[in-house]
Scaffold this active site. Structure first.
Site, PDB file in Angstrom:
ATOM      1  N   GLY A 156       3.216  -1.152   4.219  1.00  0.00           N
ATOM      2  CA  GLY A 156       3.258   0.282   3.954  1.00  0.00           C
ATOM      3  C   GLY A 156       4.685   0.713   3.621  1.00  0.00           C
ATOM      4  O   GLY A 156       5.149   0.564   2.492  1.00  0.00           O
ATOM      5  N   GLU A 166      -6.478   4.406   8.153  1.00  0.00           N
ATOM      6  CA  GLU A 166      -6.299   5.842   7.874  1.00  0.00           C
ATOM      7  C   GLU A 166      -7.557   6.433   7.235  1.00  0.00           C
ATOM      8  O   GLU A 166      -7.876   7.598   7.447  1.00  0.00           O
ATOM      9  CB  GLU A 166      -5.052   6.046   6.993  1.00  0.00           C
ATOM     10  N   LYS A 176       0.127   4.279  -0.142  1.00  0.00           N
ATOM     11  CA  LYS A 176      -0.487   5.438   0.517  1.00  0.00           C
ATOM     12  C   LYS A 176      -0.261   6.706  -0.323  1.00  0.00           C
ATOM     13  O   LYS A 176      -0.230   6.616  -1.547  1.00  0.00           O
ATOM     14  CB  LYS A 176       0.044   5.573   1.948  1.00  0.00           C
ATOM     15  N   ASN A 185       0.863  -1.175   0.000  1.00  0.00           N
ATOM     16  CA  ASN A 185       0.000   0.000   0.000  1.00  0.00           C
ATOM     17  C   ASN A 185       0.906   1.233   0.000  1.00  0.00           C
ATOM     18  O   ASN A 185       1.533   1.538   1.010  1.00  0.00           O
ATOM     19  CB  ASN A 185      -0.887  -0.036   1.260  1.00  0.00           C
ATOM     20  N   GLU A 234      -4.845  -5.208  10.536  1.00  0.00           N
ATOM     21  CA  GLU A 234      -3.814  -4.193  10.742  1.00  0.00           C
ATOM     22  C   GLU A 234      -4.052  -3.497  12.078  1.00  0.00           C
ATOM     23  O   GLU A 234      -4.830  -2.531  12.146  1.00  0.00           O
ATOM     24  CB  GLU A 234      -3.847  -3.160   9.611  1.00  0.00           C
TER      25      GLU A 234
HETATM   26  P1  13P Z   1       3.482   0.157   7.646  1.00  0.00           P
HETATM   27  O1  13P Z   1       4.009  -1.109   7.015  1.00  0.00           O
HETATM   28  O2  13P Z   1       4.232   1.386   7.194  1.00  0.00           O
HETATM   29  O3  13P Z   1       3.404   0.042   9.143  1.00  0.00           O
HETATM   30  O4  13P Z   1       1.987   0.353   7.120  1.00  0.00           O
HETATM   31  C1  13P Z   1       1.097  -0.701   7.162  1.00  0.00           C
HETATM   32  C2  13P Z   1      -0.138  -0.327   6.439  1.00  0.00           C
HETATM   33  O5  13P Z   1      -0.877   0.529   6.892  1.00  0.00           O
HETATM   34  C3  13P Z   1      -0.438  -0.988   5.168  1.00  0.00           C
HETATM   35  O6  13P Z   1      -1.716  -0.726   4.739  1.00  0.00           O
END
Ligand code: 13P
Length: 252
Positions: free
Chosen positions: A236, A99, A11, A9, A169
């Site tokens: 992420g 989020e 983001k 992801n 998550e």
């Molecule tokens: P991180 O791997 O940066 O902790 O993020 C996880 C995430 O939200 C994937 O959708």
């Protein structure tokens, strides 16, 4: 048989140029891999979906969107529909990310509508959920996860489930460097699988992939992915770098 999945992801990261560079590097690094029952998915931002979808067409990489609106079309300024995603070659959509829930007010009820809309349009859904730190501290994490899943998914018939991937998550582990221990992940994933088995049947539960997400890195992935009910990761930070993401694919 359920698939193993490593999904990135991205983001709100990567310009068009940066997205192209990352895809190029990823394609190169996974070229010789035998991806036995393993899917590799990346989710760039909306504006880069078309380019990335085109450039990954002949590769093993699948492309997902990070969100989608629940209506067919209309006066929803700034929003993107399922049909639009499909028209640029997207077949998978992430829904319910923490989020989106936290910063954009997405509720279980809204997510149930989005899930319906995605499935109606034959998009596969990676459905995210997870508890915040306070829930974990108060030992409410199982209850919270149960209600998130029930409220958004349990109105579906069993025959919709092959179009779903679940992603646990824990919010306290996202972008914090703090990961759920492999045992905590396994405990929750087994709980979720059991929940699905009780609502539907063993077949549905055994065939749904359940991903873990939250600070998964090359250093901790192997141990987390080795757990029986962990079918891969939603990544992420470590998905933004070709070497790290490749290491995660190798770890599965
Ligand atoms: P991180 O791997 O940066 O902790 O993020 C996880 C995430 O939200 C994937 O959708």
């Amino acid at each position: 048989m359920r698939s193993k999945i490593v999904a990135g992801n991205w983001k709100m990261n990567k310009t068009l140029k940066e997205s192209k560079e990352l895809v190029k590097a990823l394609k190169k690094s996974i070229k010789g891999f035998t991806l036995d029952n393993t899917r590799v998915i990346i989710a760039p931002t909306y504006v880069n979906l078309q380019k990335v979808s085109k450039s990954t067409k002949k590769s093993a990489i699948e492309v997902a969107a990070q969100n989608m609106h629940q209506a067919d079309s209309g006066a929803f300024t700034g929003e993107i529909s399922a049909a639009m995603l499909k028209s640029v070659g997207v077949k998978v959509v992430i829904l319910g990310h923490s989020e989106r829930r936290e910063y954009f007010g997405e509720t279980d009820a809204l997510l149930a509508q989005k899930v319906d809309q995605a499935l109606k349009n034959k998009l596969e859904v990676i459905f995210c959920f997870g508890e915040v730190l306070e829930d974990r501290k108060n030992e409410n994490h199982f209850k919270v996860v149960e209600s998130q899943i029930k409220n958004a998914l349990f109105h579906l018939n069993a025959d919709a489930w092959p179009q779903l991937v679940l992603a646990y998550e824990p919010v306290w582990a996202i972008g914090t460097g703090e990961t759920a221990s492999p045992e905590q992940a396994q405990e929750m994933h087994a709980f979720i699988r059991n929940l699905v088995a009780e609502k539907y049947n063993n077949d549905v539960a055994e065939n749904v992939s359940i991903l873990y997400g939250g600070s998964v890195k090359p250093a901790n992935a192997k141990e987390i992915f080795s757990k029986k009910d962990v079918d891969g990761g939603l990544i992420g930070g470590a998905a933004l770098n070709a070497d790290d993401f490749t290491a995660l694919i190798k770890a599965i």
